[in-house]
Scaffold this motif. Structure first.
Motif, PDB file in Angstrom:
ATOM      1  N   CYS A   1       4.795  -1.803   6.419  1.00 26.31           N
ATOM      2  CA  CYS A   1       3.626  -1.626   5.562  1.00 26.31           C
ATOM      3  C   CYS A   1       3.232  -2.920   4.852  1.00 26.31           C
ATOM      4  O   CYS A   1       2.158  -2.987   4.246  1.00 26.31           O
ATOM      5  CB  CYS A   1       3.862  -0.502   4.558  1.00 26.31           C
ATOM      6  N   MET A   2       4.057  -3.958   4.939  1.00 28.49           N
ATOM      7  CA  MET A   2       3.695  -5.273   4.401  1.00 28.49           C
ATOM      8  C   MET A   2       2.670  -5.964   5.285  1.00 28.49           C
ATOM      9  O   MET A   2       2.016  -6.903   4.854  1.00 28.49           O
ATOM     10  CB  MET A   2       4.926  -6.183   4.308  1.00 28.49           C
ATOM     11  N   PHE A   3       2.554  -5.544   6.522  1.00 27.11           N
ATOM     12  CA  PHE A   3       1.706  -6.233   7.481  1.00 27.11           C
ATOM     13  C   PHE A   3       0.360  -5.536   7.609  1.00 27.11           C
ATOM     14  O   PHE A   3       0.286  -4.304   7.686  1.00 27.11           O
ATOM     15  CB  PHE A   3       2.408  -6.309   8.841  1.00 27.11           C
ATOM     16  N   ALA A   4      -0.683  -6.327   7.667  1.00 27.92           N
ATOM     17  CA  ALA A   4      -2.043  -5.802   7.677  1.00 27.92           C
ATOM     18  C   ALA A   4      -2.288  -4.807   8.805  1.00 27.92           C
ATOM     19  O   ALA A   4      -2.975  -3.812   8.609  1.00 27.92           O
ATOM     20  CB  ALA A   4      -3.039  -6.958   7.772  1.00 27.92           C
ATOM     21  N   GLU A   5      -1.709  -5.045   9.956  1.00 23.61           N
ATOM     22  CA  GLU A   5      -1.965  -4.148  11.090  1.00 23.61           C
ATOM     23  C   GLU A   5      -1.495  -2.721  10.820  1.00 23.61           C
ATOM     24  O   GLU A   5      -2.002  -1.774  11.407  1.00 23.61           O
ATOM     25  CB  GLU A   5      -1.318  -4.686  12.365  1.00 23.61           C
ATOM     26  N   HIS A   6      -0.543  -2.560   9.898  1.00 23.50           N
ATOM     27  CA  HIS A   6      -0.037  -1.227   9.556  1.00 23.50           C
ATOM     28  C   HIS A   6      -0.652  -0.684   8.269  1.00 23.50           C
ATOM     29  O   HIS A   6      -0.841   0.525   8.141  1.00 23.50           O
ATOM     30  CB  HIS A   6       1.487  -1.250   9.424  1.00 23.50           C
TER      31      HIS A   6
ATOM     32  N   ASN B   1       0.831  -1.202   0.000  1.00 20.87           N
ATOM     33  CA  ASN B   1       0.000   0.000   0.000  1.00 20.87           C
ATOM     34  C   ASN B   1       0.870   1.258   0.000  1.00 20.87           C
ATOM     35  O   ASN B   1       1.586   1.537   0.955  1.00 20.87           O
ATOM     36  CB  ASN B   1      -0.926  -0.013   1.228  1.00 20.87           C
ATOM     37  N   GLN B   2       0.795   2.009  -1.079  1.00 19.92           N
ATOM     38  CA  GLN B   2       1.660   3.173  -1.254  1.00 19.92           C
ATOM     39  C   GLN B   2       1.298   4.332  -0.320  1.00 19.92           C
ATOM     40  O   GLN B   2       2.160   5.128   0.051  1.00 19.92           O
ATOM     41  CB  GLN B   2       1.655   3.628  -2.711  1.00 19.92           C
TER      42      GLN B   2
ATOM     43  N   TYR C   1      -5.029   2.318   5.619  1.00 24.74           N
ATOM     44  CA  TYR C   1      -4.927   2.991   4.322  1.00 24.74           C
ATOM     45  C   TYR C   1      -5.701   2.271   3.225  1.00 24.74           C
ATOM     46  O   TYR C   1      -5.657   2.662   2.067  1.00 24.74           O
ATOM     47  CB  TYR C   1      -3.455   3.125   3.923  1.00 24.74           C
ATOM     48  N   THR C   2      -6.414   1.219   3.575  1.00 26.84           N
ATOM     49  CA  THR C   2      -7.186   0.453   2.603  1.00 26.84           C
ATOM     50  C   THR C   2      -8.470   1.209   2.290  1.00 26.84           C
ATOM     51  O   THR C   2      -9.298   1.422   3.168  1.00 26.84           O
ATOM     52  CB  THR C   2      -7.518  -0.950   3.152  1.00 26.84           C
TER      53      THR C   2
END
Length: 132
Positions: free
Chosen positions: A35-40, A19-20, A44-45
């Motif tokens: 930012c590869m991990f869903a919790e972070h 997610n950029q 931003y989704t």
């Protein structure tokens, strides 16, 4: 070991799928790999998303928590629930989640129920009616 392996993937592979907006927000921090991990990345989704998750995912208990101690497992489940609520559901009313308290990893489309609804039924209702 798992997080370290994923950090290597981030550093040495094409990470254009990360997610950029998360990357932009955390650019000044020392570790963009989070930012590869869903919790972070979840905050931003922007695409309407329905999450299927077990609060006590047996793969996570074995490989990340590395414990089946009842106190640690219950704390883990509460943490997962809070992360989903605070980092995902609180960011957009359009998202949905099926969060069960069973010990499993993936699958179970018609095996797990919350308030009398299976994952499939909950997803169908969310898809057709939206988050309520």
């Amino acid at each position: 070991p798992y997080r370290e392996a994923l950090k290597w993937v981030f550093d040495y592979r094409n990470t254009s799928g990360v997610n950029q907006k998360c990357i932009e927000t955390h650019r000044l921090e020392s570790d963009l790999r989070k930012c590869m991990f869903a919790e972070h990345s979840a905050p931003y989704t922007v695409t309407r998303t329905f999450v299927l998750q077990g609060a006590y995912d047996n793969w996570q208990l074995q490989n990340l928590l590395q414990s089946y101690d009842a106190l640690k497992v219950n704390t883990w489940g509460k943490r997962i629930t809070a992360l989903i609520q605070n980092n995902f559901m609180a960011t957009s009313r359009q998202h949905g989640v099926f969060l069960d308290s069973c010990s499993h990893h993936c699958g179970g489309w018609d095996l797990y129920y919350v308030n009398g609804k299976s994952q499939a039924t909950a997803f169908q209702e969310w898809y057709q009616k939206g988050a309520e």
